[in-house]
Motif scaffolding. Structure first.
Motif, PDB file in Angstrom:
ATOM      1  N   SER A 200       0.778  -1.232   0.000  1.00  0.00           N
ATOM      2  CA  SER A 200       0.000   0.000   0.000  1.00  0.00           C
ATOM      3  C   SER A 200       0.814   1.289   0.000  1.00  0.00           C
ATOM      4  O   SER A 200       0.255   2.371  -0.099  1.00  0.00           O
ATOM      5  CB  SER A 200      -0.958   0.017   1.202  1.00  0.00           C
ATOM      6  OG  SER A 200      -0.244   0.187   2.398  1.00  0.00           O
ATOM      7  N   GLY A 201       2.114   1.195   0.126  1.00  0.00           N
ATOM      8  CA  GLY A 201       2.930   2.405   0.150  1.00  0.00           C
ATOM      9  C   GLY A 201       4.342   2.117  -0.309  1.00  0.00           C
ATOM     10  O   GLY A 201       4.698   0.972  -0.569  1.00  0.00           O
ATOM     11  N   PRO A 202       5.153   3.152  -0.394  1.00  0.00           N
ATOM     12  CA  PRO A 202       6.530   2.955  -0.861  1.00  0.00           C
ATOM     13  C   PRO A 202       7.387   2.258   0.190  1.00  0.00           C
ATOM     14  O   PRO A 202       7.204   2.463   1.395  1.00  0.00           O
ATOM     15  CB  PRO A 202       7.023   4.384  -1.108  1.00  0.00           C
ATOM     16  CG  PRO A 202       6.202   5.228  -0.195  1.00  0.00           C
ATOM     17  CD  PRO A 202       4.860   4.551  -0.111  1.00  0.00           C
ATOM     18  N   LYS A 203       8.306   1.430  -0.274  1.00  0.00           N
ATOM     19  CA  LYS A 203       9.254   0.759   0.624  1.00  0.00           C
ATOM     20  C   LYS A 203      10.347   1.760   0.993  1.00  0.00           C
ATOM     21  O   LYS A 203      10.771   2.562   0.164  1.00  0.00           O
ATOM     22  CB  LYS A 203       9.884  -0.459  -0.056  1.00  0.00           C
ATOM     23  CG  LYS A 203       8.910  -1.453  -0.690  1.00  0.00           C
ATOM     24  CD  LYS A 203       7.894  -2.007   0.260  1.00  0.00           C
ATOM     25  CE  LYS A 203       6.976  -3.024  -0.363  1.00  0.00           C
ATOM     26  NZ  LYS A 203       5.807  -2.513  -1.049  1.00  0.00           N
ATOM     27  N   VAL A 204      10.769   1.699   2.235  1.00  0.00           N
ATOM     28  CA  VAL A 204      11.869   2.548   2.691  1.00  0.00           C
ATOM     29  C   VAL A 204      12.922   1.663   3.335  1.00  0.00           C
ATOM     30  O   VAL A 204      12.602   0.603   3.881  1.00  0.00           O
ATOM     31  CB  VAL A 204      11.393   3.641   3.686  1.00  0.00           C
ATOM     32  CG1 VAL A 204      10.450   4.620   3.014  1.00  0.00           C
ATOM     33  CG2 VAL A 204      10.760   3.050   4.912  1.00  0.00           C
ATOM     34  N   PRO A 205      14.191   2.067   3.282  1.00  0.00           N
ATOM     35  CA  PRO A 205      15.230   1.268   3.923  1.00  0.00           C
ATOM     36  C   PRO A 205      15.006   1.183   5.431  1.00  0.00           C
ATOM     37  O   PRO A 205      14.558   2.145   6.060  1.00  0.00           O
ATOM     38  CB  PRO A 205      16.523   2.033   3.604  1.00  0.00           C
ATOM     39  CG  PRO A 205      16.195   2.877   2.415  1.00  0.00           C
ATOM     40  CD  PRO A 205      14.733   3.211   2.547  1.00  0.00           C
ATOM     41  N   PHE A 206      15.336   0.041   5.987  1.00  0.00           N
ATOM     42  CA  PHE A 206      15.213  -0.187   7.424  1.00  0.00           C
ATOM     43  C   PHE A 206      15.929   0.916   8.204  1.00  0.00           C
ATOM     44  O   PHE A 206      15.428   1.398   9.219  1.00  0.00           O
ATOM     45  CB  PHE A 206      15.777  -1.575   7.762  1.00  0.00           C
ATOM     46  CG  PHE A 206      15.643  -1.945   9.211  1.00  0.00           C
ATOM     47  CD1 PHE A 206      14.450  -2.449   9.699  1.00  0.00           C
ATOM     48  CD2 PHE A 206      16.712  -1.803  10.076  1.00  0.00           C
ATOM     49  CE1 PHE A 206      14.317  -2.794  11.036  1.00  0.00           C
ATOM     50  CE2 PHE A 206      16.596  -2.156  11.409  1.00  0.00           C
ATOM     51  CZ  PHE A 206      15.389  -2.647  11.891  1.00  0.00           C
ATOM     52  N   SER A 207      17.077   1.340   7.710  1.00  0.00           N
ATOM     53  CA  SER A 207      17.877   2.364   8.397  1.00  0.00           C
ATOM     54  C   SER A 207      17.210   3.737   8.391  1.00  0.00           C
ATOM     55  O   SER A 207      17.610   4.620   9.144  1.00  0.00           O
ATOM     56  CB  SER A 207      19.257   2.463   7.751  1.00  0.00           C
ATOM     57  OG  SER A 207      19.122   2.864   6.393  1.00  0.00           O
ATOM     58  N   GLN A 208      16.177   3.914   7.551  1.00  0.00           N
ATOM     59  CA  GLN A 208      15.499   5.208   7.454  1.00  0.00           C
ATOM     60  C   GLN A 208      14.085   5.179   8.043  1.00  0.00           C
ATOM     61  O   GLN A 208      13.287   6.079   7.817  1.00  0.00           O
ATOM     62  CB  GLN A 208      15.452   5.659   5.993  1.00  0.00           C
ATOM     63  CG  GLN A 208      16.815   5.956   5.436  1.00  0.00           C
ATOM     64  CD  GLN A 208      16.771   6.327   3.965  1.00  0.00           C
ATOM     65  OE1 GLN A 208      15.753   6.725   3.423  1.00  0.00           O
ATOM     66  NE2 GLN A 208      17.912   6.179   3.310  1.00  0.00           N
ATOM     67  N   MET A 209      13.787   4.134   8.829  1.00  0.00           N
ATOM     68  CA  MET A 209      12.472   4.045   9.458  1.00  0.00           C
ATOM     69  C   MET A 209      12.221   5.244  10.343  1.00  0.00           C
ATOM     70  O   MET A 209      13.134   5.745  10.990  1.00  0.00           O
ATOM     71  CB  MET A 209      12.383   2.792  10.351  1.00  0.00           C
ATOM     72  CG  MET A 209      11.868   1.587   9.670  1.00  0.00           C
ATOM     73  SD  MET A 209      11.461   0.266  10.835  1.00  0.00           S
ATOM     74  CE  MET A 209      12.883   0.139  11.883  1.00  0.00           C
ATOM     75  N   ARG A 210      10.947   5.651  10.367  1.00  0.00           N
ATOM     76  CA  ARG A 210      10.550   6.697  11.301  1.00  0.00           C
ATOM     77  C   ARG A 210       9.222   6.300  11.932  1.00  0.00           C
ATOM     78  O   ARG A 210       8.496   5.461  11.382  1.00  0.00           O
ATOM     79  CB  ARG A 210      10.506   8.049  10.629  1.00  0.00           C
ATOM     80  CG  ARG A 210       9.597   8.172   9.454  1.00  0.00           C
ATOM     81  CD  ARG A 210       9.808   9.521   8.800  1.00  0.00           C
ATOM     82  NE  ARG A 210       8.787   9.750   7.798  1.00  0.00           N
ATOM     83  CZ  ARG A 210       8.926  10.489   6.731  1.00  0.00           C
ATOM     84  NH1 ARG A 210      10.071  11.091   6.501  1.00  0.00           N
ATOM     85  NH2 ARG A 210       7.946  10.641   5.890  1.00  0.00           N
ATOM     86  N   PRO A 211       8.896   6.876  13.082  1.00  0.00           N
ATOM     87  CA  PRO A 211       7.654   6.495  13.755  1.00  0.00           C
ATOM     88  C   PRO A 211       6.452   6.547  12.812  1.00  0.00           C
ATOM     89  O   PRO A 211       6.293   7.489  12.035  1.00  0.00           O
ATOM     90  CB  PRO A 211       7.538   7.525  14.883  1.00  0.00           C
ATOM     91  CG  PRO A 211       8.974   7.846  15.206  1.00  0.00           C
ATOM     92  CD  PRO A 211       9.655   7.864  13.855  1.00  0.00           C
ATOM     93  N   GLY A 212       5.634   5.489  12.893  1.00  0.00           N
ATOM     94  CA  GLY A 212       4.454   5.376  12.034  1.00  0.00           C
ATOM     95  C   GLY A 212       4.674   4.532  10.801  1.00  0.00           C
ATOM     96  O   GLY A 212       3.711   4.153  10.135  1.00  0.00           O
ATOM     97  N   ASP A 213       5.933   4.226  10.455  1.00  0.00           N
ATOM     98  CA  ASP A 213       6.179   3.320   9.329  1.00  0.00           C
ATOM     99  C   ASP A 213       5.714   1.922   9.719  1.00  0.00           C
ATOM    100  O   ASP A 213       5.677   1.569  10.904  1.00  0.00           O
ATOM    101  CB  ASP A 213       7.666   3.288   8.959  1.00  0.00           C
ATOM    102  CG  ASP A 213       8.127   4.544   8.226  1.00  0.00           C
ATOM    103  OD1 ASP A 213       7.267   5.328   7.761  1.00  0.00           O
ATOM    104  OD2 ASP A 213       9.350   4.743   8.123  1.00  0.00           O
ATOM    105  N   LEU A 214       5.359   1.139   8.726  1.00  0.00           N
ATOM    106  CA  LEU A 214       4.914  -0.233   8.964  1.00  0.00           C
ATOM    107  C   LEU A 214       6.057  -1.193   8.668  1.00  0.00           C
ATOM    108  O   LEU A 214       6.747  -1.056   7.661  1.00  0.00           O
ATOM    109  CB  LEU A 214       3.708  -0.557   8.084  1.00  0.00           C
ATOM    110  CG  LEU A 214       2.523   0.409   8.190  1.00  0.00           C
ATOM    111  CD1 LEU A 214       1.383  -0.048   7.281  1.00  0.00           C
ATOM    112  CD2 LEU A 214       2.065   0.549   9.626  1.00  0.00           C
ATOM    113  N   ILE A 215       6.230  -2.167   9.546  1.00  0.00           N
ATOM    114  CA  ILE A 215       7.304  -3.164   9.405  1.00  0.00           C
ATOM    115  C   ILE A 215       6.639  -4.508   9.127  1.00  0.00           C
ATOM    116  O   ILE A 215       5.661  -4.870   9.789  1.00  0.00           O
ATOM    117  CB  ILE A 215       8.147  -3.265  10.690  1.00  0.00           C
ATOM    118  CG1 ILE A 215       8.537  -1.874  11.203  1.00  0.00           C
ATOM    119  CG2 ILE A 215       9.401  -4.106  10.441  1.00  0.00           C
ATOM    120  CD1 ILE A 215       9.082  -1.892  12.625  1.00  0.00           C
TER     121      ILE A 215
END
Length: 186
Positions: A119-134
């Protein structure tokens, strides 16, 4: 395959009796898939493209203020029991918990993990921020399947509805069988 439906549900959806194939490819070009299927299948076979429910490429990042509302809603459910298939407000499974928490912030998300993963763009694990889904692939019988999800809380922690017999809680993020991280869009 994303789903197997009963014959009565298939008829409700308009599938031909005892003969239908459903392909879910949210990131693919549906026109190319349709054309390839028409060439590969016997003459006269009907190929229908259903309108997608979510189109992540056109949606905007969720504002921080709404992420804060979703995280506060999630935190308000600490201790709620995990129940497979539950969507709240008193019990949750992992994806139902995510959908409910973001729904409190006015953000509409798909119901199940593999749809949330798309449902959304993938982001690198190292760039996670609060509210991202894992997301994780934890099913040994189907290693490619997205089977669990949590919300990144920040500071190396996540909030989740983990499994049967457990409750909603905040725990350290683990990377074993990690499938990826998705930034929520609205």
């Amino acid at each position: 395959m994303d789903a197997v439906v009963s014959q009565s549900m298939a008829r409700t959806l308009g599938f031909p009796r005892d003969n239908a194939l459903l392909i879910n490819a949210p990131e693919a070009d549906s026109t190319q898939i349709r054309d390839a299927l028409r060439k590969a299948l016997p003459r006269g076979t009907q190929v229908v493209v259903l309108k997608p429910t979510f189109t992540s490429s056109r949606r905007q990042p969720v504002p921080t203020s709404r992420i804060s509302v979703a995280l506060a809603a999630a935190a308000g459910k600490l201790g709620a029991p995990y129940v497979w298939g539950a969507e709240g407000p008193d019990a949750f499974d992992c994806s139902g918990f995510i959908q409910w928490a973001f729904g409190q912030a006015g953000v509409r998300l798909p119901r199940v993990t593999h749809r949330q993963f798309a449902s959304g763009p993938k982001v690198p694990f190292s760039q996670m921020r609060p509210g991202d889904l894992i997301f994780w692939r934890l099913d040994p019988t189907n290693p490619g399947y997205i089977s669990h999800a949590a919300i990144y809380w920040g500071d190396g922690k996540m909030i989740q509805a983990p499994r049967t017999g457990d409750v909603v809680k905040i725990v350290p993020v683990h990377t074993r069988n990690l499938a990826g991280v998705v930034r929520v869009r609205s």
